[in-house]
Write a protein that holds these residues in place. Sequence first.
Motif, PDB file in Angstrom:
ATOM      1  N   LEU A   1      49.925 -40.782   6.933  1.00  7.35           N
ATOM      2  CA  LEU A   1      49.026 -41.049   8.059  1.00  7.35           C
ATOM      3  C   LEU A   1      49.675 -40.755   9.403  1.00  7.35           C
ATOM      4  O   LEU A   1      49.004 -40.318  10.336  1.00  7.35           O
ATOM      5  CB  LEU A   1      48.539 -42.501   8.003  1.00  7.35           C
ATOM      6  N   HIS A   2      50.983 -40.987   9.490  1.00 12.50           N
ATOM      7  CA  HIS A   2      51.677 -40.678  10.739  1.00 12.50           C
ATOM      8  C   HIS A   2      51.633 -39.174  11.009  1.00 12.50           C
ATOM      9  O   HIS A   2      51.371 -38.754  12.149  1.00 12.50           O
ATOM     10  CB  HIS A   2      53.126 -41.150  10.675  1.00 12.50           C
TER      11      HIS A   2
ATOM     12  N   ASP B   1      46.617 -34.709  14.715  1.00 15.04           N
ATOM     13  CA  ASP B   1      45.416 -34.913  15.531  1.00 15.04           C
ATOM     14  C   ASP B   1      45.737 -34.894  17.023  1.00 15.04           C
ATOM     15  O   ASP B   1      44.979 -34.353  17.825  1.00 15.04           O
ATOM     16  CB  ASP B   1      44.768 -36.260  15.185  1.00 15.04           C
ATOM     17  N   SER B   2      46.858 -35.507  17.370  1.00  9.85           N
ATOM     18  CA  SER B   2      47.218 -35.603  18.793  1.00  9.85           C
ATOM     19  C   SER B   2      47.682 -34.266  19.361  1.00  9.85           C
ATOM     20  O   SER B   2      47.614 -34.040  20.566  1.00  9.85           O
ATOM     21  CB  SER B   2      48.323 -36.650  18.983  1.00  9.85           C
ATOM     22  N   GLY B   3      48.184 -33.388  18.486  1.00  5.68           N
ATOM     23  CA  GLY B   3      48.664 -32.086  18.946  1.00  5.68           C
ATOM     24  C   GLY B   3      50.066 -32.115  19.519  1.00  5.68           C
ATOM     25  O   GLY B   3      50.580 -31.093  19.979  1.00  5.68           O
TER      26      GLY B   3
ATOM     27  N   LYS C   1      40.827 -32.107   5.880  1.00  6.12           N
ATOM     28  CA  LYS C   1      40.268 -31.363   6.997  1.00  6.12           C
ATOM     29  C   LYS C   1      39.052 -32.106   7.540  1.00  6.12           C
ATOM     30  O   LYS C   1      38.344 -32.794   6.812  1.00  6.12           O
ATOM     31  CB  LYS C   1      39.850 -29.955   6.542  1.00  6.12           C
ATOM     32  N   ASN C   2      38.848 -31.952   8.836  1.00  5.64           N
ATOM     33  CA  ASN C   2      37.706 -32.597   9.500  1.00  5.64           C
ATOM     34  C   ASN C   2      37.700 -34.109   9.310  1.00  5.64           C
ATOM     35  O   ASN C   2      36.642 -34.740   9.195  1.00  5.64           O
ATOM     36  CB  ASN C   2      36.383 -32.011   8.993  1.00  5.64           C
ATOM     37  N   ALA C   3      38.902 -34.680   9.235  1.00  6.85           N
ATOM     38  CA  ALA C   3      39.013 -36.134   9.100  1.00  6.85           C
ATOM     39  C   ALA C   3      40.017 -36.657  10.122  1.00  6.85           C
ATOM     40  O   ALA C   3      41.132 -36.144  10.213  1.00  6.85           O
ATOM     41  CB  ALA C   3      39.460 -36.503   7.697  1.00  6.85           C
ATOM     42  N   TYR C   4      39.613 -37.644  10.894  1.00  5.78           N
ATOM     43  CA  TYR C   4      40.498 -38.220  11.885  1.00  5.78           C
ATOM     44  C   TYR C   4      41.451 -39.211  11.238  1.00  5.78           C
ATOM     45  O   TYR C   4      41.104 -39.893  10.270  1.00  5.78           O
ATOM     46  CB  TYR C   4      39.696 -38.923  12.985  1.00  5.78           C
ATOM     47  N   ALA C   5      42.643 -39.315  11.794  1.00  2.60           N
ATOM     48  CA  ALA C   5      43.652 -40.238  11.269  1.00  2.60           C
ATOM     49  C   ALA C   5      43.152 -41.677  11.309  1.00  2.60           C
ATOM     50  O   ALA C   5      43.432 -42.462  10.405  1.00  2.60           O
ATOM     51  CB  ALA C   5      44.950 -40.104  12.059  1.00  2.60           C
ATOM     52  N   THR C   6      42.393 -42.025  12.351  1.00  2.00           N
ATOM     53  CA  THR C   6      41.880 -43.401  12.463  1.00  2.00           C
ATOM     54  C   THR C   6      40.902 -43.730  11.334  1.00  2.00           C
ATOM     55  O   THR C   6      40.905 -44.837  10.798  1.00  2.00           O
ATOM     56  CB  THR C   6      41.177 -43.598  13.819  1.00  2.00           C
TER      57      THR C   6
ATOM     58  N   SER D   1      46.107 -29.383  15.940  1.00  2.00           N
ATOM     59  CA  SER D   1      44.972 -30.290  15.930  1.00  2.00           C
ATOM     60  C   SER D   1      43.695 -29.508  15.685  1.00  2.00           C
ATOM     61  O   SER D   1      43.566 -28.352  16.069  1.00  2.00           O
ATOM     62  CB  SER D   1      44.891 -31.034  17.272  1.00  2.00           C
ATOM     63  N   LYS D   2      42.701 -30.161  15.034  1.00  2.00           N
ATOM     64  CA  LYS D   2      41.421 -29.504  14.789  1.00  2.00           C
ATOM     65  C   LYS D   2      40.551 -29.485  16.047  1.00  2.00           C
ATOM     66  O   LYS D   2      39.521 -28.844  16.089  1.00  2.00           O
ATOM     67  CB  LYS D   2      40.668 -30.200  13.659  1.00  2.00           C
TER      68      LYS D   2
END
Length: 226
Positions: A64-65, A71-73, A147-152, A222-223
């Motif tokens: 997850l990290h 995600d953050s880039g 893919k297309n899934a946020y870490a949160t 990041s996506k």
Amino acid sequence: MLSCLTICKLNIILLLKDKLSFFWSLALPSIMLVINGSNINSEYVLTYWWIYIVFNSFIYGIGLHALNEKDSGVISIIFSIKWIPFEFFFGLLLTQVIYSIVCLAIFNFVPYLLFQFSYFRLLGLSMLSLIVTIPIAFLGYNLTYLKNAYATTVSSICNMCIFLFFILLGFDTPFNKFNPLNILGNIMDEVIRGIIPSTYVVLSFVLILISIPSIVYFRPLSKESR
């Protein structure tokens, strides 16, 4: 090797600032231990608590990290300077091994004070649990494939699933046959008896093998457009 240690050092610094996560890593298993105190008659019963702590550490601190950093880039800058997929993964792994050791060492004071077990025996058995759980670190890194899934979002799902796995340990249900915490606990019981299950060795090898592509082909972009 130097890049791996540098990443580990940076992650340790970030962990030291995130005191809330550290608190919850110890609070929930400690509370559950106190609630179930009447059922604790041996150090070996604590195997499931140790595995829960390490399991969480590897899933959140590695898979997850990495997904969150993606995600953050942020890490795209680091990777643009030097392509370090293996160093990045093993830096995370080393970080979480150190973090798990610290968490286990602190958590073991709870059963030591409550049940008067030998602290050093608790420490030794919990370190063995850490070693047994290491394949989960590789498996958890496959979350970066999503893919297309946020870490949160993924984190919330993992929260519910892992907590459910932990709660199910207290019930005699057929679902525990597929409960990873229960499976690892059973393996740990055999290891304590001096038996290294061949199925565990084969499964660990397979998990590591299928996880290698997630390390080699990790893409830190990041996506989202920025």
